[in-house]
Design an enzyme around this catalytic site. Structure first.
Site, PDB file in Angstrom:
ATOM      1  N   ASP A   1       0.861  -1.193   0.000  1.00 30.44           N
ATOM      2  CA  ASP A   1       0.000   0.000   0.000  1.00 30.44           C
ATOM      3  C   ASP A   1       0.899   1.245   0.000  1.00 30.44           C
ATOM      4  O   ASP A   1       2.077   1.174   0.351  1.00 30.44           O
ATOM      5  CB  ASP A   1      -0.928   0.026   1.225  1.00 30.44           C
ATOM      6  CG  ASP A   1      -1.859   1.245   1.204  1.00 30.44           C
ATOM      7  OD1 ASP A   1      -2.493   1.492   0.168  1.00 30.44           O
ATOM      8  OD2 ASP A   1      -1.942   1.963   2.221  1.00 30.44           O
ATOM      9  N   SER A   2       0.292   2.377  -0.335  1.00 27.74           N
ATOM     10  CA  SER A   2       1.039   3.641  -0.308  1.00 27.74           C
ATOM     11  C   SER A   2       1.407   4.019   1.129  1.00 27.74           C
ATOM     12  O   SER A   2       2.284   4.852   1.329  1.00 27.74           O
ATOM     13  CB  SER A   2       0.190   4.748  -0.925  1.00 27.74           C
ATOM     14  OG  SER A   2      -0.983   4.928  -0.148  1.00 27.74           O
TER      15      SER A   2
ATOM     16  N   CYS B   1      -4.321  -1.444  -2.178  1.00 28.59           N
ATOM     17  CA  CYS B   1      -4.468  -0.007  -2.412  1.00 28.59           C
ATOM     18  C   CYS B   1      -5.338   0.158  -3.650  1.00 28.59           C
ATOM     19  O   CYS B   1      -4.995  -0.368  -4.723  1.00 28.59           O
ATOM     20  CB  CYS B   1      -3.088   0.606  -2.640  1.00 28.59           C
ATOM     21  SG  CYS B   1      -3.128   2.340  -3.116  1.00 28.59           S
TER      22      CYS B   1
ATOM     23  N   GLU C   1      -2.769   9.469   7.548  1.00 28.67           N
ATOM     24  CA  GLU C   1      -1.307   9.313   7.548  1.00 28.67           C
ATOM     25  C   GLU C   1      -0.659  10.217   8.606  1.00 28.67           C
ATOM     26  O   GLU C   1       0.390   9.906   9.138  1.00 28.67           O
ATOM     27  CB  GLU C   1      -0.730   9.625   6.158  1.00 28.67           C
ATOM     28  CG  GLU C   1      -0.998   8.547   5.115  1.00 28.67           C
ATOM     29  CD  GLU C   1      -0.198   7.265   5.329  1.00 28.67           C
ATOM     30  OE1 GLU C   1       0.980   7.330   5.709  1.00 28.67           O
ATOM     31  OE2 GLU C   1      -0.773   6.163   5.112  1.00 28.67           O
TER      32      GLU C   1
ATOM     33  N   CYS D   1     -11.190   2.896  -0.577  1.00 33.56           N
ATOM     34  CA  CYS D   1      -9.809   3.238  -0.255  1.00 33.56           C
ATOM     35  C   CYS D   1      -9.478   2.478   1.018  1.00 33.56           C
ATOM     36  O   CYS D   1     -10.257   2.518   1.979  1.00 33.56           O
ATOM     37  CB  CYS D   1      -9.661   4.743  -0.031  1.00 33.56           C
ATOM     38  SG  CYS D   1      -8.035   5.192   0.640  1.00 33.56           S
TER      39      CYS D   1
ATOM     40  N   HIS E   1      -7.505   2.948   3.329  1.00 29.89           N
ATOM     41  CA  HIS E   1      -7.314   3.747   4.541  1.00 29.89           C
ATOM     42  C   HIS E   1      -8.637   3.989   5.283  1.00 29.89           C
ATOM     43  O   HIS E   1      -8.650   4.194   6.491  1.00 29.89           O
ATOM     44  CB  HIS E   1      -6.738   5.132   4.209  1.00 29.89           C
ATOM     45  CG  HIS E   1      -5.260   5.165   3.937  1.00 29.89           C
ATOM     46  ND1 HIS E   1      -4.690   4.555   2.852  1.00 29.89           N
ATOM     47  CD2 HIS E   1      -4.236   5.752   4.621  1.00 29.89           C
ATOM     48  CE1 HIS E   1      -3.376   4.777   2.865  1.00 29.89           C
ATOM     49  NE2 HIS E   1      -3.077   5.499   3.933  1.00 29.89           N
TER      50      HIS E   1
END
Ligand code: DGL
Length: 294
Positions: free
Chosen positions: A31-32, A94, A179, A213, A215
């Protein structure tokens, strides 16, 4: 989709030993940043016997506002690194990478450079279940700008169903809030409410909201709090994990290349300390991450 060949940087020296020549290895989860941990958690619940390496490209997150070429380049670099570390199977945990890089990697890079390795995404397994959740057949998608602009969800929905209306809302502030560990703040509430209101204003018949997403499950409690009662929320982890289990069952040749000692490693392209603390909170277990240069 990709107009020109993009050069992948040669490996830099790093603290993580490479073991890519082995005939078998862990499953790579990419994932990012932290979002893929929500997918990893479900995968480990359903498939605890396998070995895993999680790679978060925290140094270059977010991917959601970046161009196709950049997301493809970053994703391919990370996938290549996981291959070098012995992974034969990599999951792009992701949506942005699945939307903007998966097809090119599957159709161009794997046949050319890694014909015996596989990369899978998260969009198809999610779309496969939405029909069974929604009664009104009006679905709302919350995702990064990149995923929304790619049109990947509506296109994938069209391949499977002819009676589903999908309305998308890009939420560019949500990943940075997560993040930066600001997702419990009043600022986060403002943006969550704003995007949900926008979505429901666009289609009042929506009865199911997909968190497109990885996240976003970290915001699940707040999302539920701001949505009208009766609207269902679909998170992806469980379905991606089921789809992976099914894939491994249908592909014994790949299953035999995935080692099974229940081990787990966490790699980040950013600060080990920051990743270890945040990931330990997200997963509610003590995590010691390792740094990797891409
Ligand atoms: N978890 C990624 C996704 O599912 C976040 C993308 C980003 O870095 O913006 O889209």
């Amino acid at each position: 989709m990709i107009k020109e060949e993009i050069n992948i940087k040669p490996n830099k020296t790093n603290s993580v030993p490479l073991q890519g020549l082995g005939v078998s290895g862990p499953i790579g989860i990419f994932d990012s940043g932290y979002g893929g941990l929500t997918i990893l958690e479900e995968i480990r619940k359903q498939l605890p016997e396998y070995d895993y390496i999680y790679l978060g490209d925290n140094a270059r997150t977010p991917y959601g506002t970046r161009s196709f070429d950049v997301v493809y380049k970053y994703t391919l670099e990370c996938v290549t690194k996981l291959f070098e570390m012995g992974c034969h199977l990599v999951i792009l945990a992701c949506n942005t990478a699945s939307a903007k890089a998966l097809r090119s990697i599957q159709q161009n890079d794997l046949p050319l450079h890694h014909p015996d390795r596989r990369v899978l995404g998260v969009i198809r397994p999610t779309v496969e279940v939405v029909d069974s959740v929604s009664k009104s057949k009006h679905i709302g998608l919350l995702a990064t700008l990149g995923t929304v602009q790619s049109n990947s969800y509506p296109l994938e929905v069209l391949k499977l169903y002819n009676d589903i209306t999908i309305t998308s809302e890009a939420c560019p502030m949500w990943v940075p809030l997560i993040e930066n560990n600001e997702y419990n703040s009043a600022g986060a509430d403002y943006f969550i409410k704003k995007n949900l209101d926008n979505l429901l204003k666009s289609d009042s018949e929506i009865d199911t909201v997909v968190l497109g997403c990885t996240h976003y499950p970290l915001l699940l409690d707040k999302i539920k709090q701001f949505l009208p009662i009766g609207i269902k929320v679909v998170t992806q982890g469980e379905f991606v994990a089921k789809s992976l289990a099914d894939y491994l069952h249908r592909h014994p040749e790949m299953d035999s290349k995935c080692t099974k000692k229940s081990s787990m490693r966490y790699l980040t392209t950013e600060s080990v300390e920051k990743f270890s603390v945040s990931a330990s909170i997200f997963l509610n277990e003590d995590i010691q991450a390792e740094h990797i240069d891409i």
